[in-house]
Design an enzyme around this catalytic site. Sequence first.
Site, PDB file in Angstrom:
ATOM      1  N   SER A 190     -13.764  51.649 -16.728  1.00 23.00           N
ATOM      2  CA  SER A 190     -13.729  51.105 -15.372  1.00 23.00           C
ATOM      3  C   SER A 190     -13.541  49.591 -15.373  1.00 23.00           C
ATOM      4  O   SER A 190     -12.483  49.081 -15.736  1.00 23.00           O
ATOM      5  CB  SER A 190     -14.997  51.539 -14.634  1.00 23.00           C
ATOM      6  OG  SER A 190     -14.923  51.255 -13.260  1.00 23.00           O
ATOM      7  N   ASP A 243      -2.316  42.424 -21.029  1.00 20.02           N
ATOM      8  CA  ASP A 243      -1.002  42.301 -20.385  1.00 20.02           C
ATOM      9  C   ASP A 243      -0.593  40.849 -20.172  1.00 20.02           C
ATOM     10  O   ASP A 243       0.599  40.524 -20.202  1.00 20.02           O
ATOM     11  CB  ASP A 243      -0.985  43.037 -19.046  1.00 20.02           C
ATOM     12  CG  ASP A 243      -0.896  44.544 -19.207  1.00 20.02           C
ATOM     13  OD1 ASP A 243      -0.933  45.022 -20.356  1.00 20.02           O
ATOM     14  OD2 ASP A 243      -0.783  45.250 -18.184  1.00 20.02           O
ATOM     15  N   LYS A 277     -10.910  55.279 -16.920  1.00 21.03           N
ATOM     16  CA  LYS A 277     -11.339  55.461 -15.530  1.00 21.03           C
ATOM     17  C   LYS A 277     -10.702  54.350 -14.700  1.00 21.03           C
ATOM     18  O   LYS A 277     -11.177  53.216 -14.688  1.00 21.03           O
ATOM     19  CB  LYS A 277     -12.854  55.423 -15.386  1.00 21.03           C
ATOM     20  CG  LYS A 277     -13.322  55.639 -13.932  1.00 21.03           C
ATOM     21  CD  LYS A 277     -14.839  55.613 -13.819  1.00 21.03           C
ATOM     22  CE  LYS A 277     -15.284  55.857 -12.374  1.00 21.03           C
ATOM     23  NZ  LYS A 277     -14.997  54.696 -11.495  1.00 21.03           N
TER      24      LYS A 277
END
Length: 381
Positions: free
Chosen positions: A291, A302, A316
């Site tokens: 999460s 990224d 999740k």
Amino acid sequence: MNDNGRALKGFIAGIIATMLLLFVVTGYFLFSVNEHMGRAVRVISILKSESLEGVTSEQMFEGAIKGIVGSLEDPYSVYMDPREYEQLETNMGGSYGGVGIWVGMQEGNRLTVISPIKGSPAYEKGLEPGDVIVRIGDLDTSSMDMDTAVEHMKGEPGTEVVLGIQRSEQRELLEVAITREIINIPSVEAEIMEDHPNIAYIDMIMFSHTTAGDLAGLLAELEQTGYEGIVLDLRDNPGGSLEAAIEVSDFFVPEGPIVHIVSSRENVQIDATGSRIDKPLVVLVNGGSASASEIVAGAIRDSGAGTVVGTKTFGKGLIQTVYELDGGTAVKLTTAKYLTPDKHDIDKKGIEPQHKVEADPEAGKDVQLEKAIEILNEKIK
């Protein structure tokens, strides 16, 4: 009839057709609602007059509301009565009575251990990320929603609960008796590594309302040491507050998106403010990173702000919002999903580290942390 007359006639015919369609749709909707309402009234009447066990109107309406939310078949969406909502608020505040375990739903909505809290009774008893909890005491968890399961594992300190555990590499069911304790959950801890005084080690345990402020204070203290690189440990971090994850990411992401939030109504991009800590960074993750942890790891990976080391995360990628209702009740509802800065949907997929390093408990050392230190020392040179 001239062209204008024909156009007007066609326009009027279109309006009439549209009105007829709306009438049919509205009529069907009202008929459907009336049909179901009539059935509900009939059931209430039968329960009131014929049920062996007495039931109050309040109990029936509470049950109906739970059923409405349950119709989503989403293990993360749930209606909470006053006691359940109070417990949620207590947990986010940082302490509760229980076994010290974070759980989620995986592989066919099976109640799965995300991670035990370090130092907790569950941790000391050897529960592991990926363990499936099939029983809590005498209760089967196969049809149990997550919040109900969590409530059954909580209790008075000193009392015992027996968990039936299915572990992937073992066929037989493990029965683990755990004595409940008061679980105090620190948000984040940090220190300069004893054998590597140029590296700051930050252990992010969970994401609560105080995490970003706690981290800011710790980083200010660490700055006095002149450290040159950071290990951010998100292993076995089950997540928590979305806002905290965004605020923590902003410490490390230089610019551009931190996360994309996709709901039924809009897509929102949350950008970094550009106030990052400009030091080499390695992030540690594993199957217990879930999460909010995955938001931070995905943003760092990224954006190129750091290197991710360890094993694939939990997966999740859903966001829940809590809506307060009257009488101390609330609805916790899945309202959105998040995508990483490069718009990767990681729900049920997880984030793959750039350097995959499996934990080796028999090695007598933390091989994942050692890899992180190795990478940092290369960057610091």
